[in-house]
Design a protein around this motif. Sequence first.
Motif, PDB file in Angstrom:
ATOM      1  N   THR A 189       0.835  -1.195   0.000  1.00  0.00           N
ATOM      2  CA  THR A 189       0.000   0.000   0.000  1.00  0.00           C
ATOM      3  C   THR A 189       0.869   1.244   0.000  1.00  0.00           C
ATOM      4  OG1 THR A 189      -1.646  -1.209   1.289  1.00  0.00           O
ATOM      5  CG2 THR A 189      -1.860   1.184   1.212  1.00  0.00           C
ATOM      6  N   GLN A 190       0.496   2.240  -0.781  1.00  0.00           N
ATOM      7  CA  GLN A 190       1.269   3.467  -0.875  1.00  0.00           C
ATOM      8  C   GLN A 190       1.275   4.196   0.463  1.00  0.00           C
ATOM      9  OE1 GLN A 190      -0.142   6.081  -3.886  1.00  0.00           O
ATOM     10  NE2 GLN A 190       1.495   7.582  -3.628  1.00  0.00           N
ATOM     11  N   GLU A 191       2.418   4.798   0.781  1.00  0.00           N
ATOM     12  CA  GLU A 191       2.526   5.547   2.031  1.00  0.00           C
ATOM     13  C   GLU A 191       1.749   6.852   1.935  1.00  0.00           C
ATOM     14  OE1 GLU A 191       6.675   6.108   2.241  1.00  0.00           O
ATOM     15  OE2 GLU A 191       7.144   4.025   2.693  1.00  0.00           O
ATOM     16  N   ILE A 192       1.107   7.224   3.045  1.00  0.00           N
ATOM     17  CA  ILE A 192       0.459   8.532   3.113  1.00  0.00           C
ATOM     18  C   ILE A 192       1.400   9.550   3.747  1.00  0.00           C
ATOM     19  CG2 ILE A 192      -0.672   8.044   5.330  1.00  0.00           C
ATOM     20  CD1 ILE A 192      -3.024   9.712   4.415  1.00  0.00           C
ATOM     21  N   LEU A 193       2.254   9.073   4.670  1.00  0.00           N
ATOM     22  CA  LEU A 193       3.195   9.975   5.344  1.00  0.00           C
ATOM     23  C   LEU A 193       4.498   9.243   5.599  1.00  0.00           C
ATOM     24  CD1 LEU A 193       2.593  12.545   8.128  1.00  0.00           C
ATOM     25  CD2 LEU A 193       4.288  10.742   8.546  1.00  0.00           C
ATOM     26  N   ARG A 194       5.600   9.975   5.422  1.00  0.00           N
ATOM     27  CA  ARG A 194       6.928   9.449   5.738  1.00  0.00           C
ATOM     28  C   ARG A 194       7.712  10.519   6.500  1.00  0.00           C
ATOM     29  NH1 ARG A 194      11.089   5.892   4.176  1.00  0.00           N
ATOM     30  NH2 ARG A 194       9.639   4.704   2.890  1.00  0.00           N
ATOM     31  N   ALA A 195       8.268  10.130   7.638  1.00  0.00           N
ATOM     32  CA  ALA A 195       9.177  10.993   8.388  1.00  0.00           C
ATOM     33  C   ALA A 195      10.578  10.416   8.257  1.00  0.00           C
ATOM     34  CB  ALA A 195       8.766  11.064   9.858  1.00  0.00           C
ATOM     35  N   GLU A 196      11.532  11.264   7.903  1.00  0.00           N
ATOM     36  CA  GLU A 196      12.903  10.808   7.660  1.00  0.00           C
ATOM     37  C   GLU A 196      13.901  11.588   8.512  1.00  0.00           C
ATOM     38  OE1 GLU A 196      13.472  11.482   3.508  1.00  0.00           O
ATOM     39  OE2 GLU A 196      12.416   9.652   2.889  1.00  0.00           O
ATOM     40  N   GLY A 197      14.657  10.848   9.314  1.00  0.00           N
ATOM     41  CA  GLY A 197      15.781  11.430  10.046  1.00  0.00           C
ATOM     42  C   GLY A 197      15.430  12.599  10.947  1.00  0.00           C
ATOM     43  N   LEU A 198      14.300  12.543  11.637  1.00  0.00           N
ATOM     44  CA  LEU A 198      13.875  13.667  12.476  1.00  0.00           C
ATOM     45  C   LEU A 198      14.755  13.781  13.718  1.00  0.00           C
ATOM     46  CD1 LEU A 198       9.970  13.403  12.350  1.00  0.00           C
ATOM     47  CD2 LEU A 198      11.491  14.818  10.954  1.00  0.00           C
ATOM     48  N   ARG A 199      15.247  14.991  13.931  1.00  0.00           N
ATOM     49  CA  ARG A 199      16.048  15.284  15.122  1.00  0.00           C
ATOM     50  C   ARG A 199      15.472  16.510  15.819  1.00  0.00           C
ATOM     51  NH1 ARG A 199      19.892  12.748  11.950  1.00  0.00           N
ATOM     52  NH2 ARG A 199      21.273  11.360  13.141  1.00  0.00           N
ATOM     53  N   LYS A 200      15.493  16.457  17.153  1.00  0.00           N
ATOM     54  CA  LYS A 200      15.014  17.588  17.941  1.00  0.00           C
ATOM     55  C   LYS A 200      15.707  17.578  19.295  1.00  0.00           C
ATOM     56  CE  LYS A 200      12.299  21.106  18.844  1.00  0.00           C
ATOM     57  NZ  LYS A 200      12.368  22.366  18.063  1.00  0.00           N
ATOM     58  N   SER A 201      16.247  18.725  19.661  1.00  0.00           N
ATOM     59  CA  SER A 201      16.887  18.830  20.976  1.00  0.00           C
ATOM     60  C   SER A 201      16.287  19.995  21.744  1.00  0.00           C
ATOM     61  CB  SER A 201      18.405  19.006  20.830  1.00  0.00           C
ATOM     62  OG  SER A 201      18.708  20.205  20.148  1.00  0.00           O
ATOM     63  N   PHE A 202      16.272  19.838  23.053  1.00  0.00           N
ATOM     64  CA  PHE A 202      15.884  20.888  23.984  1.00  0.00           C
ATOM     65  C   PHE A 202      17.080  21.104  24.912  1.00  0.00           C
ATOM     66  CE2 PHE A 202      12.014  18.619  22.755  1.00  0.00           C
ATOM     67  CZ  PHE A 202      11.248  19.675  22.259  1.00  0.00           C
ATOM     68  N   PRO A 203      17.094  22.182  25.684  1.00  0.00           N
ATOM     69  CA  PRO A 203      18.252  22.428  26.555  1.00  0.00           C
ATOM     70  C   PRO A 203      18.588  21.220  27.425  1.00  0.00           C
ATOM     71  CG  PRO A 203      16.830  24.356  26.521  1.00  0.00           C
ATOM     72  CD  PRO A 203      16.123  23.291  25.748  1.00  0.00           C
ATOM     73  N   GLY A 204      19.746  20.640  27.192  1.00  0.00           N
ATOM     74  CA  GLY A 204      20.221  19.501  27.969  1.00  0.00           C
ATOM     75  C   GLY A 204      19.647  18.160  27.574  1.00  0.00           C
ATOM     76  N   VAL A 205      18.776  18.128  26.558  1.00  0.00           N
ATOM     77  CA  VAL A 205      18.106  16.874  26.192  1.00  0.00           C
ATOM     78  C   VAL A 205      18.087  16.704  24.679  1.00  0.00           C
ATOM     79  CG1 VAL A 205      15.961  15.564  26.294  1.00  0.00           C
ATOM     80  CG2 VAL A 205      16.624  16.990  28.225  1.00  0.00           C
ATOM     81  N   GLN A 206      18.528  15.524  24.198  1.00  0.00           N
ATOM     82  CA  GLN A 206      18.359  15.157  22.789  1.00  0.00           C
ATOM     83  C   GLN A 206      17.093  14.317  22.716  1.00  0.00           C
ATOM     84  OE1 GLN A 206      20.585  16.000  20.104  1.00  0.00           O
ATOM     85  NE2 GLN A 206      18.868  15.286  18.865  1.00  0.00           N
ATOM     86  N   ALA A 207      15.967  14.954  22.367  1.00  0.00           N
ATOM     87  CA  ALA A 207      14.669  14.278  22.416  1.00  0.00           C
ATOM     88  C   ALA A 207      14.520  13.269  21.283  1.00  0.00           C
ATOM     89  CB  ALA A 207      13.542  15.300  22.374  1.00  0.00           C
ATOM     90  N   LEU A 208      14.901  13.657  20.063  1.00  0.00           N
ATOM     91  CA  LEU A 208      14.871  12.751  18.906  1.00  0.00           C
ATOM     92  C   LEU A 208      16.226  12.775  18.230  1.00  0.00           C
ATOM     93  CD1 LEU A 208      11.426  13.414  17.115  1.00  0.00           C
ATOM     94  CD2 LEU A 208      11.992  11.651  18.794  1.00  0.00           C
ATOM     95  N   ASP A 209      16.677  11.597  17.809  1.00  0.00           N
ATOM     96  CA  ASP A 209      18.008  11.498  17.228  1.00  0.00           C
ATOM     97  C   ASP A 209      17.963  10.638  15.965  1.00  0.00           C
ATOM     98  OD1 ASP A 209      20.711  11.677  16.823  1.00  0.00           O
ATOM     99  OD2 ASP A 209      21.254  10.278  18.428  1.00  0.00           O
TER     100      ASP A 209
END
Length: 500
Positions: free
Chosen positions: A2-22
């Motif tokens: 089945t064809q993808e409706i959504l794809r997330a690639e290599g998401l990164r997010k950091s907050f002060p002192g915390v790497q939330a997504l890597d």
Amino acid sequence: MTQEILRAEGLRKSFPGVQALDGVDLTLRPGEVHVLLGENGAGKSTLIKMLSGAHHPDEGRVLLDGQPVDIRDARTAQRLGIATIYQEFNLVPQLTVAENLALGRPPRRFGFVDTRAMRRQAAELLARVGVDVDPATPIAGLGIARMQMVEIAKALALNARILIMDEPTAVLTTGEVDRLFAIVRQLRDAGVAVVFITHHLEEIAEIGDRVTVLRDGRSVAEVAADTPQNELIRLMVGRPIDQQFPRRPAEVGEALLTVRGLSRRGAFDDVSFEVRAGEVVGVAGLVGAGRTEVARAVFGADRYDSGQVSVRGETLARADVHAAMRAGLGLVPEDRKGQGLVLGDDVAANLGLVTLRRATRAGFVDLRAQRRAAAKVAEQLAIRMTGLDQEVRTLSGGNQQKVVIGKWLVAEAGVLILDEPTRGIDVGAKVEIYQLINALTDSGRAVLMISSDLPEILGMSDRILVMARGRLVGELPAAQATQDAVMELAVTDVEASRVQ
């Protein structure tokens, strides 16, 4: 495929002192339920907030129907067909159910809000999720479970292509969960892509198609929903967990908490029980049975009309929280963020909330002693934080719950009332809370535990009290308790039994 409706690639997010997504990857397909699994702090909340426009990634991209999209805010997400039901409710307490369901897009007639049409639409949505609530009722007058169902109805009103559900079953009864699952299956059959976050592992095979497991901000595996629970736990926490409910019975001593004939008109009637040193007494029942109302009355947070509450033989004054605290009672409420924490304060301040008055001399607070006590308890509970100065709002749900419990450890409470102690907490953090309960009873303290999670009640209680319609309808020793036995008591027709 089945064809993808959504794809997330290599998401990164950091907050002060915390790497939330890597570097998180995720794919969604139309007509599937994709379960997102991970411990508290693994990055699940950050990921869904990116998809819903609350956060923006530092790196990586999101593609919708194969095209890159910039989800800058919630309005953009809704325009793209993405709706989110957060674990923490996004409702306005002062507004009615109908006004909340129509918030931002009320029906109009001749330029004015059409109240009659708004309530009619609300009634249709509420019927769809099986909730019998007057649309004119203020949200503040609803219990947690009904608020959850209103949130679900609100999301359904958007007719989204992608529906994100964050712990939607955490406060629902078995019947309500069945109703919710029926709705989810209807959405899946209609081609909606559903992201489903849960800490109830038994739900995954029942409702899911695929599972993405997050750990420490990374996507570590994508597996089928029928993957054995032991393997899912290993993927989540990076190690096997030998026992999900590690109850260790302690030596039972004197009655620390005694409740006799507690009644409040319209809420509960003639409730009597006792909790002894060294034991965990579980309280089971359907939503609306009166469990939380009794707990708050025992603690002095709410009034009661008649009856008596005693701690170690000393009768407590009615509706007096300070008297209850002085006697050694502690309450961990079901709504930790709304009633158990000061979110804008740091970990140290929250751990010292209960002992603030005791630590005050001549108008001054002994902050050094408070901080020493907070540091000791934080280490004992293994609270994951950057330090005692970290704002408690930035902690994961499991660590926030440890702070709520920890403040009563600082206060050395002898009887701890736990209301839904593991709501929204992952399996690893749950086991840590259960081990803490064992430590409390080993030290001669007593625990009264209210939970809608029947396996938890069965696995962690020495005795189980069952409530129905505001009355205590039965008591079961742990050795004789089964889910069927508890549920048979929980659905007792109290009025009919009175007539007989």
